[in-house]
Motif scaffolding. Structure first.
Motif, PDB file in Angstrom:
ATOM      1  N   THR A 219      38.764  51.154  43.790  1.00 41.23           N
ATOM      2  CA  THR A 219      39.977  50.962  42.998  1.00 41.23           C
ATOM      3  C   THR A 219      41.159  50.754  43.940  1.00 41.23           C
ATOM      4  O   THR A 219      41.362  51.523  44.874  1.00 41.23           O
ATOM      5  CB  THR A 219      40.231  52.169  42.085  1.00 41.23           C
ATOM      6  OG1 THR A 219      39.135  52.282  41.165  1.00 41.23           O
ATOM      7  CG2 THR A 219      41.527  52.005  41.300  1.00 41.23           C
ATOM      8  N   ILE A 220      41.896  49.687  43.676  1.00 41.07           N
ATOM      9  CA  ILE A 220      43.120  49.395  44.415  1.00 41.07           C
ATOM     10  C   ILE A 220      44.257  49.972  43.579  1.00 41.07           C
ATOM     11  O   ILE A 220      44.493  49.522  42.454  1.00 41.07           O
ATOM     12  CB  ILE A 220      43.305  47.875  44.620  1.00 41.07           C
ATOM     13  CG1 ILE A 220      42.074  47.278  45.280  1.00 41.07           C
ATOM     14  CG2 ILE A 220      44.562  47.598  45.434  1.00 41.07           C
ATOM     15  CD1 ILE A 220      42.021  45.760  45.237  1.00 41.07           C
ATOM     16  N   GLU A 221      44.913  50.987  44.109  1.00 41.11           N
ATOM     17  CA  GLU A 221      45.950  51.676  43.347  1.00 41.11           C
ATOM     18  C   GLU A 221      47.278  50.932  43.432  1.00 41.11           C
ATOM     19  O   GLU A 221      47.665  50.445  44.482  1.00 41.11           O
ATOM     20  CB  GLU A 221      46.110  53.103  43.863  1.00 41.11           C
ATOM     21  CG  GLU A 221      44.878  53.943  43.622  1.00 41.11           C
ATOM     22  CD  GLU A 221      45.020  55.370  44.107  1.00 41.11           C
ATOM     23  OE1 GLU A 221      46.117  55.754  44.572  1.00 41.11           O
ATOM     24  OE2 GLU A 221      44.023  56.104  44.013  1.00 41.11           O
ATOM     25  N   SER A 222      47.947  50.875  42.292  1.00 43.63           N
ATOM     26  CA  SER A 222      49.244  50.220  42.190  1.00 43.63           C
ATOM     27  C   SER A 222      50.347  51.255  42.346  1.00 43.63           C
ATOM     28  O   SER A 222      50.526  52.104  41.477  1.00 43.63           O
ATOM     29  CB  SER A 222      49.366  49.548  40.824  1.00 43.63           C
ATOM     30  OG  SER A 222      50.686  49.128  40.601  1.00 43.63           O
ATOM     31  N   PRO A 223      51.095  51.209  43.453  1.00 50.75           N
ATOM     32  CA  PRO A 223      52.143  52.211  43.637  1.00 50.75           C
ATOM     33  C   PRO A 223      53.379  51.961  42.774  1.00 50.75           C
ATOM     34  O   PRO A 223      54.109  52.889  42.468  1.00 50.75           O
ATOM     35  CB  PRO A 223      52.485  52.101  45.117  1.00 50.75           C
ATOM     36  CG  PRO A 223      52.084  50.720  45.498  1.00 50.75           C
ATOM     37  CD  PRO A 223      50.950  50.343  44.606  1.00 50.75           C
ATOM     38  N   SER A 224      53.629  50.709  42.376  1.00 50.79           N
ATOM     39  CA  SER A 224      54.812  50.443  41.554  1.00 50.79           C
ATOM     40  C   SER A 224      54.546  49.260  40.622  1.00 50.79           C
ATOM     41  O   SER A 224      54.410  49.439  39.426  1.00 50.79           O
ATOM     42  CB  SER A 224      56.045  50.187  42.418  1.00 50.79           C
ATOM     43  OG  SER A 224      55.824  49.125  43.311  1.00 50.79           O
ATOM     44  N   ASP A 225      54.456  48.058  41.161  1.00 52.72           N
ATOM     45  CA  ASP A 225      54.201  46.878  40.330  1.00 52.72           C
ATOM     46  C   ASP A 225      52.744  46.876  39.889  1.00 52.72           C
ATOM     47  O   ASP A 225      51.849  47.213  40.668  1.00 52.72           O
ATOM     48  CB  ASP A 225      54.451  45.585  41.128  1.00 52.72           C
ATOM     49  CG  ASP A 225      55.880  45.471  41.623  1.00 52.72           C
ATOM     50  OD1 ASP A 225      56.756  46.069  40.999  1.00 52.72           O
ATOM     51  OD2 ASP A 225      56.104  44.773  42.624  1.00 52.72           O
ATOM     52  N   ASN A 226      52.490  46.475  38.636  1.00 55.57           N
ATOM     53  CA  ASN A 226      51.106  46.315  38.196  1.00 55.57           C
ATOM     54  C   ASN A 226      50.435  45.249  39.043  1.00 55.57           C
ATOM     55  O   ASN A 226      51.035  44.220  39.354  1.00 55.57           O
ATOM     56  CB  ASN A 226      51.040  45.896  36.732  1.00 55.57           C
ATOM     57  CG  ASN A 226      51.358  47.036  35.792  1.00 55.57           C
ATOM     58  OD1 ASN A 226      51.389  48.193  36.186  1.00 55.57           O
ATOM     59  ND2 ASN A 226      51.580  46.705  34.536  1.00 55.57           N
ATOM     60  N   LEU A 227      49.193  45.499  39.423  1.00 62.61           N
ATOM     61  CA  LEU A 227      48.426  44.500  40.156  1.00 62.61           C
ATOM     62  C   LEU A 227      47.911  43.457  39.174  1.00 62.61           C
ATOM     63  O   LEU A 227      47.840  43.705  37.967  1.00 62.61           O
ATOM     64  CB  LEU A 227      47.265  45.180  40.888  1.00 62.61           C
ATOM     65  CG  LEU A 227      47.687  46.240  41.915  1.00 62.61           C
ATOM     66  CD1 LEU A 227      46.464  46.956  42.470  1.00 62.61           C
ATOM     67  CD2 LEU A 227      48.478  45.608  43.044  1.00 62.61           C
ATOM     68  N   VAL A 228      47.527  42.299  39.670  1.00 66.56           N
ATOM     69  CA  VAL A 228      47.012  41.220  38.835  1.00 66.56           C
ATOM     70  C   VAL A 228      45.537  41.041  39.185  1.00 66.56           C
ATOM     71  O   VAL A 228      45.200  40.541  40.262  1.00 66.56           O
ATOM     72  CB  VAL A 228      47.791  39.906  39.068  1.00 66.56           C
ATOM     73  CG1 VAL A 228      47.228  38.790  38.210  1.00 66.56           C
ATOM     74  CG2 VAL A 228      49.272  40.119  38.785  1.00 66.56           C
TER      75      VAL A 228
END
Length: 175
Positions: free
Chosen positions: A83-92
């Motif tokens: 899982t690539i965690e999104s620290p602020s902006d939603n990932l695409v």
């Protein structure tokens, strides 16, 4: 200030919105000013690593089928998930791509993969509109040797999970 959608920042990851304002008092005097709105880009996602172990099938089992041909224990498979965690902006999720350096390293590795004592394996890589990366390898007769599929999925919290499936259909030469 309320931001409702993502904004592309400049090279310094800042967006400046400059609002020129003026105000007039009761006797007609005017004062001018500026309201600067500075929007900073959020933190980038951290790099992640996933390892998938595939244990090759055993071609030396000694078992034979009804025609006396050796029984191979192929295909073999391996699976992984990261899982690539999104620290602020939603990932695409659909933006999953191999980097140019990653592609070059992968192509170099694939050029060394052989079967049957040196027969080359021909690889093809595709990425669909959903970001699913598929790498397929076939032998000279078009029979599958190896396939790798990386499937990104968007999570409710803006993270992206990448599931990787590896299938090996034939023994590979040890290099």
């Amino acid at each position: 200030v309320t931001q409702y959608q993502p904004i592309d920042q400049d090279d310094s990851d800042i967006t400046n919105i400059e609002l020129n304002v003026s105000g007039t008092d009761d006797d007609g005097d005017t004062a001018n000013g500026t309201i600067d709105i500075v929007i900073h880009d959020g933190a980038n996602a951290e790099n992640v690593t996933d390892t998938i172990d595939v244990i090759e099938g055993d071609v030396d089992t000694g078992a034979v089928d009804g025609d006396g041909n050796p029984i191979q224990t192929y295909p073999v498979e391996g699976h992984g998930s990261v899982t690539i965690e999104s620290p602020s902006d939603n990932l695409v999720a659909g933006s999953l791509r191999l980097s140019e350096a990653g592609k070059a390293a992968l192509q170099n590795e694939m050029s060394e993969v052989t079967i049957n004592g040196g027969d080359p394996v021909v690889f093809n890589m595709t990425t669909d509109e959903n970001g699913v990366i598929t790498i397929t390898g076939v032998d000279g007769e078009g029979n599958p040797v190896l396939d790798i599929t990386m499937t990104p999925t968007m999570n409710e919290n803006g993270d992206v999970t990448v599931v990787t499936d590896v299938n090996q259909y034939q023994p590979l030469d040890d290099n």
